[in-house]
Design a protein around this motif. Sequence first.
Motif, PDB file in Angstrom:
ATOM      1  N   LEU A  13       0.831  -1.208   0.000  1.00  0.00           N
ATOM      2  CA  LEU A  13       0.000   0.000   0.000  1.00  0.00           C
ATOM      3  C   LEU A  13       0.865   1.258   0.000  1.00  0.00           C
ATOM      4  O   LEU A  13       0.602   2.212  -0.742  1.00  0.00           O
ATOM      5  N   TYR A  17       0.814   4.093  -2.934  1.00  0.00           N
ATOM      6  CA  TYR A  17       0.519   5.497  -2.669  1.00  0.00           C
ATOM      7  C   TYR A  17       1.741   6.379  -2.916  1.00  0.00           C
ATOM      8  O   TYR A  17       1.616   7.524  -3.348  1.00  0.00           O
ATOM      9  N   ALA A 160      -4.041  -1.636  -5.670  1.00  0.00           N
ATOM     10  CA  ALA A 160      -5.228  -1.109  -4.991  1.00  0.00           C
ATOM     11  C   ALA A 160      -4.986   0.317  -4.503  1.00  0.00           C
ATOM     12  O   ALA A 160      -5.867   1.171  -4.598  1.00  0.00           O
ATOM     13  N   ALA A 161      -3.788   0.570  -3.975  1.00  0.00           N
ATOM     14  CA  ALA A 161      -3.469   1.911  -3.497  1.00  0.00           C
ATOM     15  C   ALA A 161      -3.470   2.908  -4.646  1.00  0.00           C
ATOM     16  O   ALA A 161      -4.062   3.991  -4.558  1.00  0.00           O
ATOM     17  N   ALA A 163      -4.965   2.604  -7.585  1.00  0.00           N
ATOM     18  CA  ALA A 163      -6.315   2.737  -8.133  1.00  0.00           C
ATOM     19  C   ALA A 163      -7.180   3.628  -7.248  1.00  0.00           C
ATOM     20  O   ALA A 163      -7.933   4.478  -7.752  1.00  0.00           O
ATOM     21  N   SER A 164      -7.093   3.460  -5.925  1.00  0.00           N
ATOM     22  CA  SER A 164      -7.934   4.257  -5.029  1.00  0.00           C
ATOM     23  C   SER A 164      -7.600   5.736  -5.135  1.00  0.00           C
ATOM     24  O   SER A 164      -8.502   6.586  -5.126  1.00  0.00           O
ATOM     25  N   TRP A 165      -6.313   6.058  -5.265  1.00  0.00           N
ATOM     26  CA  TRP A 165      -5.933   7.467  -5.372  1.00  0.00           C
ATOM     27  C   TRP A 165      -6.347   8.054  -6.721  1.00  0.00           C
ATOM     28  O   TRP A 165      -6.882   9.168  -6.780  1.00  0.00           O
ATOM     29  N   LEU A 167      -8.763   7.084  -8.643  1.00  0.00           N
ATOM     30  CA  LEU A 167     -10.220   7.217  -8.663  1.00  0.00           C
ATOM     31  C   LEU A 167     -10.675   8.410  -7.821  1.00  0.00           C
ATOM     32  O   LEU A 167     -11.675   9.059  -8.135  1.00  0.00           O
ATOM     33  N   PHE A 168      -9.931   8.695  -6.759  1.00  0.00           N
ATOM     34  CA  PHE A 168     -10.217   9.888  -5.954  1.00  0.00           C
ATOM     35  C   PHE A 168     -10.029  11.151  -6.800  1.00  0.00           C
ATOM     36  O   PHE A 168     -10.839  12.084  -6.743  1.00  0.00           O
TER      37      PHE A 168
END
Length: 209
Positions: A13, A17, A160-161, A163-165, A167-168
Amino acid sequence: MSAGLGEVVGSGLLAGYGVAVPVGAIGALIVSLAARHSWRVGAAAALGVATADGLYAVIAVLGGAALAGVIAPVSGALRWLAFAILMVLAGRTAWNAVRHRHESATPRPADGRRAYLTLLGLTLLNPVTVVYFGSLVLGRRADDGLPAGAEALWVAAAFAASASWQLFLAASGSLLGRVLTGARGRFWSAIVSSAVIAVLAVLLVVPGA
């Protein structure tokens, strides 16, 4: 064993990030696409970036830091290629803004698949990403004894890290697009976006930047 897996996930993670959070030209493009078109297009672009990060994480795990030495001799050429593509995108964004300045404020539809492939390819051109992941793999002890499953978990966490950022960023751009509903707002947001992308492109090839 669970603690060990927790450390692997945490490390993945942080790696994801670490490469994703600094907002550069790629992040600006994601926000711009979501603001000028839709959340769907922005999310597709975001997943394109995350896919590239995930692929480089896989390559780094399989090949280790030796890949950094392979990329280093052509990193300059890759930077100039990325610069050229970003400048074309910046120019096209500005040109479309001027050409459609007096048209309806309703955004023109964009192709999510094209946004995904464009951002995937552009991110893959960035030599910093593979050097970054390769250095992280080198930083871990060569004899850490992690099984293949744990390495796969590390890659999944990094993806996942990222992708989450991304998408944010797409969600932020989508909300921005809802605020800038007027034709004038859309025009100036496109001009500013174009200028930011151009500046960040120049920074890619300026020594010491």
